[in-house]
Design an enzyme around this catalytic site. Sequence first.
Site, short mmCIF file in Angstrom:
data_model
loop_
_atom_site.label_atom_id
_atom_site.label_comp_id
_atom_site.label_asym_id
_atom_site.label_seq_id
_atom_site.Cartn_x
_atom_site.Cartn_y
_atom_site.Cartn_z
N ASP A 37 -51.80 36.65 -8.35
CA ASP A 37 -50.61 36.05 -8.96
C ASP A 37 -49.83 37.17 -9.64
OD1 ASP A 37 -48.79 34.13 -10.30
OD2 ASP A 37 -50.34 32.67 -9.81
N ASP A 56 -46.91 40.89 -6.45
CA ASP A 56 -45.65 40.18 -6.24
C ASP A 56 -45.54 39.94 -4.73
OD1 ASP A 56 -43.06 39.43 -5.70
OD2 ASP A 56 -42.14 40.84 -7.09
N VAL A 57 -45.59 38.70 -4.32
CA VAL A 57 -45.66 38.40 -2.89
C VAL A 57 -44.38 38.73 -2.12
CG1 VAL A 57 -47.47 36.64 -3.05
CG2 VAL A 57 -45.06 35.97 -3.32
N ASN A 83 -49.56 30.95 -0.63
CA ASN A 83 -49.21 29.74 -1.37
C ASN A 83 -48.16 29.95 -2.47
OD1 ASN A 83 -49.93 27.02 -2.74
ND2 ASN A 83 -50.42 28.54 -4.31
N TYR A 147 -34.21 26.05 -1.10
CA TYR A 147 -35.67 25.89 -1.10
C TYR A 147 -36.11 25.18 0.19
CZ TYR A 147 -40.26 24.04 -2.59
OH TYR A 147 -41.60 23.71 -2.67
N LYS A 151 -38.60 26.38 3.30
CA LYS A 151 -39.82 25.66 3.64
C LYS A 151 -39.78 25.18 5.11
CE LYS A 151 -42.07 26.10 -0.23
NZ LYS A 151 -43.29 26.91 -0.29
N1 NAD Z 1 -45.65 21.11 -6.96
C1 NAD Z 1 -44.94 20.52 -6.01
O1 NAD Z 1 -44.40 19.42 -6.19
C2 NAD Z 1 -44.84 21.17 -4.64
C3 NAD Z 1 -44.39 20.39 -3.57
C4 NAD Z 1 -44.27 20.98 -2.31
C5 NAD Z 1 -44.61 22.31 -2.13
N2 NAD Z 1 -45.06 23.05 -3.19
C6 NAD Z 1 -45.40 24.45 -2.92
O2 NAD Z 1 -46.72 24.68 -3.36
C7 NAD Z 1 -46.87 26.07 -3.66
C8 NAD Z 1 -47.59 26.20 -4.99
O3 NAD Z 1 -46.78 25.64 -6.01
P1 NAD Z 1 -47.36 24.86 -7.27
O4 NAD Z 1 -46.88 23.49 -7.21
O5 NAD Z 1 -48.81 25.11 -7.40
O6 NAD Z 1 -46.51 25.55 -8.41
P2 NAD Z 1 -46.92 26.51 -9.62
O7 NAD Z 1 -45.64 26.92 -10.22
O8 NAD Z 1 -47.96 25.85 -10.45
O9 NAD Z 1 -47.62 27.74 -8.88
C9 NAD Z 1 -46.90 28.72 -8.18
C10 NAD Z 1 -47.54 30.05 -8.46
O10 NAD Z 1 -46.85 31.07 -7.73
C11 NAD Z 1 -46.72 32.19 -8.58
N3 NAD Z 1 -45.59 33.03 -8.18
C12 NAD Z 1 -44.26 32.77 -8.31
N4 NAD Z 1 -43.54 33.81 -7.86
C13 NAD Z 1 -44.42 34.74 -7.42
C14 NAD Z 1 -44.29 36.04 -6.87
N5 NAD Z 1 -43.09 36.60 -6.65
N6 NAD Z 1 -45.42 36.72 -6.56
C15 NAD Z 1 -46.64 36.17 -6.77
N7 NAD Z 1 -46.83 34.95 -7.30
C16 NAD Z 1 -45.72 34.25 -7.65
C17 NAD Z 1 -46.53 31.61 -9.97
O11 NAD Z 1 -46.82 32.56 -10.99
C18 NAD Z 1 -47.47 30.42 -9.94
O12 NAD Z 1 -48.77 30.72 -10.44
C19 NAD Z 1 -45.47 26.67 -3.64
O13 NAD Z 1 -45.29 27.37 -2.42
C20 NAD Z 1 -44.57 25.46 -3.68
O14 NAD Z 1 -43.32 25.68 -3.10
C21 NAD Z 1 -45.18 22.51 -4.43
#
Ligand code: NAD
Length: 248
Positions: A37, A56-57, A83, A147, A151
Amino acid sequence: MFSLEGKVAVVTGGAGGIGLATVQRFRAAGAHVVMSDLGDHHAKADEVGAVFHACDVSNEAQVAALMHRALDEFGVLDIAVNNAGIVITGETILDASDETYRKQFDINLMSQVYGMREAAKRMKQGASIINTASLAANRVASGAGAYAAMKAATVSITRSGALELGPKGIRVNAISPSTTQTAMGWLNKYNTLASPMGRIAQPEEMAAVIHFLASDDASWVNGQTIAVDGGQMAGIPPEISQIVNESE
Ligand SMILES: NC(=O)c1ccc[n+]([C@@H]2O[C@H](COP(=O)([O-])OP(=O)(O)OC[C@H]3O[C@@H](n4cnc5c(N)ncnc54)[C@H](O)[C@@H]3O)[C@@H](O)[C@H]2O)c1
């Protein structure tokens, strides 16, 4: 069944939400995990028995170093979960800045290209890559077009990955979550009404499907994006139909 005993996994965005639930699930299934992360999450990784690696991804060199960390620590790389992601909302096609598109292009899409590329270079036959897409790939909320576009591209690039890495014995799949209770996912009336189950998802419910896709039990699942949405994409739930009917 669904054992990950002795397998080695990298999970990005692993310090929170769906990523952290996946790290915990993988550990419980017997995998060694490199949790990645932004920032410093060594303490959290220690708590769940994972190795932490900051990355940083959106930076390919950092993603390469991350995937390599799995080899340095454990000698192999069997599973990569791409992810990490961000969401920017409230900007329509009329007013969204180029920056909004570029930022989400880098963090939500290029991250997955880098993740697939840098993982696959280090993987052997039997490996599995899982990308996190979103229900937004198919059902767009207004104000979140950039976004949703990234996706949708994830769904497509997952198919390309499956086709091009399949001959090396590497499977590539994705999950498509509906709103999930994390820092990113928010609870509002629409999100519960839109779900036939009357609630939003928990991150553990996403991790369960990622676990299946990571396991050898999914050996014939390739190029798929699995909707993990409580049936939301099936159609219009009765409560919404009722509201519409009553308003007529
Ligand atoms: N929560 C939802 O409703 C939802 C719905 C559909 C898809 N998603 C997808 O699920 C995935 C995980 O999201 P989540 O819901 O767990 O959210 P979250 O915000 O809890 O987790 C996302 C993580 O990604 C990390 N991150 C952000 N930018 C980054 C970077 N540049 N480099 C490395 N890490 C980075 C953040 O620090 C965080 O820990 C994402 O791809 C999101 O788009 C989430």
